[in-house]
Every structure is written in structure tokens, then in C-alpha cells.
Write an enzyme that holds these catalytic residues in place. Sequence first.
Site, PDB file in Angstrom:
ATOM      1  N   LYS A  61      -7.361  17.332  49.244  1.00  0.00           N
ATOM      2  CA  LYS A  61      -7.987  16.034  48.995  1.00  0.00           C
ATOM      3  C   LYS A  61      -9.067  15.733  50.028  1.00  0.00           C
ATOM      4  O   LYS A  61     -10.192  15.360  49.689  1.00  0.00           O
ATOM      5  CB  LYS A  61      -6.933  14.932  49.030  1.00  0.00           C
ATOM      6  N   ASN A  62      -8.726  15.877  51.310  1.00  0.00           N
ATOM      7  CA  ASN A  62      -9.649  15.464  52.366  1.00  0.00           C
ATOM      8  C   ASN A  62     -10.892  16.349  52.433  1.00  0.00           C
ATOM      9  O   ASN A  62     -11.938  15.904  52.916  1.00  0.00           O
ATOM     10  CB  ASN A  62      -8.938  15.437  53.716  1.00  0.00           C
TER      11      ASN A  62
END
Length: 433
Positions: free
Chosen positions: A22-23
Site C-alpha cells: 500500500k505505502n
Amino acid sequence: MTKYVINGGKPLNGEVTISGAKNAAVAIVPAALLVDGPCRIENVPKIIDVTLQLEILRELGVSIRLLNTSTVEVSGDCVPDAKIPYDLMRKIRASYYLIGVLLGKYHKAEVAMPGGCNFGGIRPIDQHIKGFEAMGATVSIREGGYIHAEAPNGLHGAHIYFDVVSVGATINIMLAAVLAEGMTVIENAAKEPHIVDLANFLNAMGADVKGAGTDVIKIRGVKKLHGGTHSIIPDQIEAGTFMAAVAATGGQVLIKNVIPKHLECITAKLNEMGVEITEFDDSVLVRRTGKLHKANIKTLPYPGFPTDMQPQMTTALCLAEGTSIVTEGVWDNRYRYTEELVRMGANIHVDGKIAVVEGVTELKAAPVRAFDLRAGAAMVIAGLAAKGVTEVEQVTLIERGYENLVEKLVGLGADMYRSEIPDTVSNSMATAN
């Protein structure tokens, strides 16, 4: 409104495949705007935050093609003056990466103040602003909660020292610097794996970024970036969440598509707690059959223990023998979720940044809610470990960062499902509250 219904008390067994990080994705997707020509991004997680970012790019006039469930092609120039709906930008923290991208390529940007998870305070962007101003931009906060930045003559290289280690500021200055004139040096830079992944993406597109993964990053500006293909790294935090879930419930799970080195601090702490972990080239086998032991955890910037794993590990420690001490070294307020664990029978006392966890023999099912993304994951772990039926509300926050979480857990033997709450019921609940 959606909730998770979990009939807990069952160990997890089987295999699970981890999605893209995600990041990394929320930095790389907007970074594609810096590229001239088609940019193909593989291993993109199907999560709410990425979906929102793609919507924002469409609002900016960019062409988005979904080539398959995990591959996106971004192409075409954006319309930098396009007004992005405020509500859309406020839903995610990573909307602020558009400042670095738009400022770097078009020399002006207007972006809503960051949203995302609420840890009981605002997300400061002072380090971001410090970096942009050092590179020649003028930055102001305007009425309506917008950050306005402009550099009519373009950005120039600068020597920037961050007062505190900031992942967001490191990424934003990297994005702004790749097309700036001259050399930009970032000192006291964050070193997280997704920062290295962003640097690899930018370099694959023709940028000149060196030192990512260390505390000094040097970016020599180039005239333009060209199209190309990049595959996002596996999600370290999703993998850690499944590892913590096995610790809390017991069982044996092979977690595939991981980079074991990124998990070292989590692996070391779980070993200390009595969890067996075997590392392979791109997977880890996690096994817990005996009792959990107490452990002390302090979150720190990478390569320290990640703050995004603190709620999940604290939940597992609720079931460990003895007294564990958890110290939050990154965020000022990340313990709101402990009130929900106490309702489930946990024994936790919070004093500022320190939580004292007295282990209990079992957790009991209760209706709980997700206060933020990782706290929501902790509630799911608690529900999986608890006897009885636990209902977790506000799961949209969880789905901001976890792809197909319910389906993956069911595949490991969990007894759970998503339940839609009719609007009329949810509205009456909101009115009652």
C-alpha cells in the site's frame, strides 16, 4: 455501511499470498504523472486508497487503463489547473504527494490538506513545506483547507535536513526533485522499503536517485522521465498482520510473496514471543502451537519496529503470559483501539505513549469498531482469537489498506463474512449516537 462478522476461536492454517505494498503504491501511482509516455505499474493492490488515487488522476485528465486486476497503465499529460473535489482528496493522506509531483512537473500545485487515519491529532506537513521552500517554491495554506504551492521559475536543487524522520516528507521531496534543476540532497531521510521502491520506480523511468534506503538521498534533476514498467514490492505490513494473526490464534500458515528481510524486526519479536518462523526466498512459514510469551515493543522508524504493526502485535500480546510493555515512538496517539480490546477482556493500561499489557487466558467476543486502518486489523485479529461472535464496524477504514482480507482469512480457515448494514439502520444508529 459494512461490518465483519467473525466466529472466532479457531486456528489459522494454509497458505496466503501477500499483495503489493500500500505505502509504495500510493507514492508510485501519483509519481506516474512525472513520466512522459505510458507508464505500466504491476502488482498494484486493490484497496480503497489506490482506487481513490486513480480517481484523482482521472479528475486531472490522465488516461488510466486497467490491464488486469493488478496492473495499471497511466498515460497522458494531466490538467494541473483542474479542480479536484475536496471530499475526494480529504479521504486519503497520500493526496499530498500530488504537491511534489505537480510542483516538480508543472511548477504549481493546489491540494487539500491530508486526510486518512485519525490518530487524535493533525498530520503535520511542516517538513514538506520546509523542503519545497528550500527548492524555491512559495507555499501557503489557503481558505478551505488547501495547500497552495508555486515556483514560477521552476524548482532548483537544495540541501535539505529534516528535523524529524518523515516518510511523507522524504517521498514528497524526492518527487519534486527528480525534474528540478541541479542536485538535491535529503539528510535524515526515512529509510522504509517503500522509499527504496519509489526510487527504483523513478530510476527505471530515467531519474537519477541515489542513496534510497540510507539516511542521505541524492537526487540529480533530469530534463524528463520516459515511460516504462515497474512492479510494486510486497506489502510488509500485510504480511506482518497475518504473522500476528497466527500468533494470536495459533496454527500454521505459509505466507507467500514477501521479502523476508523487510520482516526481520517483526520476525525477531515473534520469535521472542514463542512463535516459530522459517524463512524461504520469498515466503515465511509461521507456526504457533504453544503459549505466547511476554515481550516489550518500541516502535521506531525503519529498520526499527514499524508503528503500523503496533496495534496488531499489541493484540497478540494480550494473550501472552506475563506483562508486556509497548512504547509508541512515532505517533502521539495510537492507542484508541485499546478501549475496544478492554471490552473484549484484555487487561491494558495506557499512559501517554506507553501501554502496559497484562496477558489474559482468552478474549471474549464483543461488538467493536475500527478507529483507523491498522487498529481495524487489530480488531479482526482479536475477533479471530476470541471465543464467540465478534462484529467489527467501520471496516471501510480496514479496506483502505488490505486487499480481499476476508477472502484471504476464510481461505485459512477463519469463520467470518462481510455483512451489509442497510442505510436506514446505520442512519438510525448514527442518530442514536
